[in-house]
Every structure is written in structure tokens, then in C-alpha cells.
Design a protein around this motif. Structure first.
Motif, short mmCIF file in Angstrom:
data_model
loop_
_atom_site.label_atom_id
_atom_site.label_comp_id
_atom_site.label_asym_id
_atom_site.label_seq_id
_atom_site.Cartn_x
_atom_site.Cartn_y
_atom_site.Cartn_z
N GLU A 93 62.58 49.41 41.26
CA GLU A 93 61.72 49.83 40.15
C GLU A 93 60.25 49.76 40.54
OE1 GLU A 93 62.81 47.20 36.98
OE2 GLU A 93 64.45 48.50 36.30
N MET A 96 59.51 52.62 42.91
CA MET A 96 59.47 53.91 42.23
C MET A 96 58.20 54.08 41.38
SD MET A 96 61.92 55.87 43.09
CE MET A 96 61.63 55.26 44.74
N THR A 97 57.71 53.00 40.77
CA THR A 97 56.48 53.12 39.99
C THR A 97 55.28 53.34 40.91
OG1 THR A 97 56.19 50.72 39.94
CG2 THR A 97 57.26 51.74 38.04
N ARG A 100 55.91 57.14 42.10
CA ARG A 100 56.22 58.14 41.08
C ARG A 100 55.00 59.04 40.89
NH1 ARG A 100 58.06 55.17 36.52
NH2 ARG A 100 60.02 55.19 37.62
N PRO A 101 55.22 60.35 40.91
CA PRO A 101 54.07 61.23 40.72
C PRO A 101 53.48 61.04 39.31
CG PRO A 101 56.12 62.49 40.75
CD PRO A 101 56.45 61.06 41.06
N THR A 102 52.18 60.97 39.26
CA THR A 102 51.53 60.79 37.97
C THR A 102 51.49 62.13 37.23
OG1 THR A 102 49.38 61.17 38.98
CG2 THR A 102 50.11 58.87 38.76
N GLU A 103 51.59 62.06 35.94
CA GLU A 103 51.57 63.26 35.12
C GLU A 103 50.15 63.81 35.08
OE1 GLU A 103 52.40 64.44 30.52
OE2 GLU A 103 53.62 62.86 31.43
#
Length: 134
Positions: A93, A96-97, A100-103
Motif C-alpha cells: 500500500e 502504491m501510494t 500512484r499517478p496523481t489526478e
């Protein structure tokens, strides 16, 4: 009837990965069971004064309810769940954070394709009326 479909099924990556996971899981279970049976249970029983949880039972009339093996299985499960959570799930986790691609906070204007904020109601380049996006 050809064996091509079956061969394709067997050689898919996820079947191999599942087989490896089962083998590793079985080996890990043996290690945890040995840890509980050979190390943890004697340590707890030294404190509690009972040499083996497996022999624990409750007498109700003529019925005998053996719950010692259940305690061993419960301790094993809790150890496995703890190890899986703290050494597999939690690091995954966190990883992945981090990756993780940012919006995106912007969008493209449909008329001139200029990048505008999502909350904008008018394009700053061509002044087209826009519907805000949340």
C-alpha cells in the motif's frame, strides 16, 4: 478435440503464479505451525502451567469439548494474518501510494485545447464558456 486450449490455459502466467503462491503458502504455513507448536505454545504454557494446548478440553457432563487444537490454529492464524499485513499488504500500500499517478487538476478546453483548471467556467485563452468539473 485439440489440447491447444488446455495447453494455452496451463502456460498462462497467472496459473504459474498461482501454483507458486500455493507452494510458498504451504511452506510458510509449515513454518508458522512449527513456530506456534514448538516455540510459542511452550512459552505460553510455561506461564500458564499447561504443557500443550492440544490437550486442553472442557468437560460438560459426559461430553468432552477439546478446544486446545483450536487455540493452536487461532494463534497460527493471527500470526499469519499479522505477518501478511505488516510485511506484504502494508508495504505494498505504501509503495502504491508513492507511485500512484496523481489526478490532474486541469483539463483541456474543448475549443482551443488550452489547459485550464477543472473548476474554470471560462477558458482564459479563447473565452469559451465551460462547465466546471469537480
Amino acid at each position: 478435440m485439440t489440447m491447444g486450449g488446455f495447453k494455452k490455459f496451463l502456460l498462462r502466467g497467472n496459473v504459474i503464479e498461482l501454483a507458486v503462491a500455493v507452494v510458498i503458502g504451504t511452506a510458510f504455513t509449515a513454518i508458522v505451525n512449527s513456530f506456534v507448536r514448538d516455540l510459542l505454545t511452550p512459552a505460553i504454557s510455561a506461564i500458564a502451567g499447561k504443557p500443550d494446548f492440544g490437550s486442553l478440553e472442557l468437560q460438560i457432563g459426559s461430553a468432552s469439548i477439546t478446544y486446545g487444537n483450536f487455540l493452536n490454529a487461532l494463534v497460527s492464524f493471527l500470526i499469519v494474518a499479522t505477518v501478511v499485513y505488516f510485511f506484504i499488504v502494508r508495504p505494498y500500500e505504501l509503495l502504491m501510494t508513492r507511485f500512484r499517478p496523481t489526478e490532474k487538476e486541469t483539463r483541456d478546453c474543448p475549443e482551443c485545447l488550452t489547459e485550464v483548471p477543472k473548476a474554470a467556467t471560462r477558458c482564459s485563452a479563447c473565452t469559451t464558456q465551460l462547465t466546471p468539473v469537480s
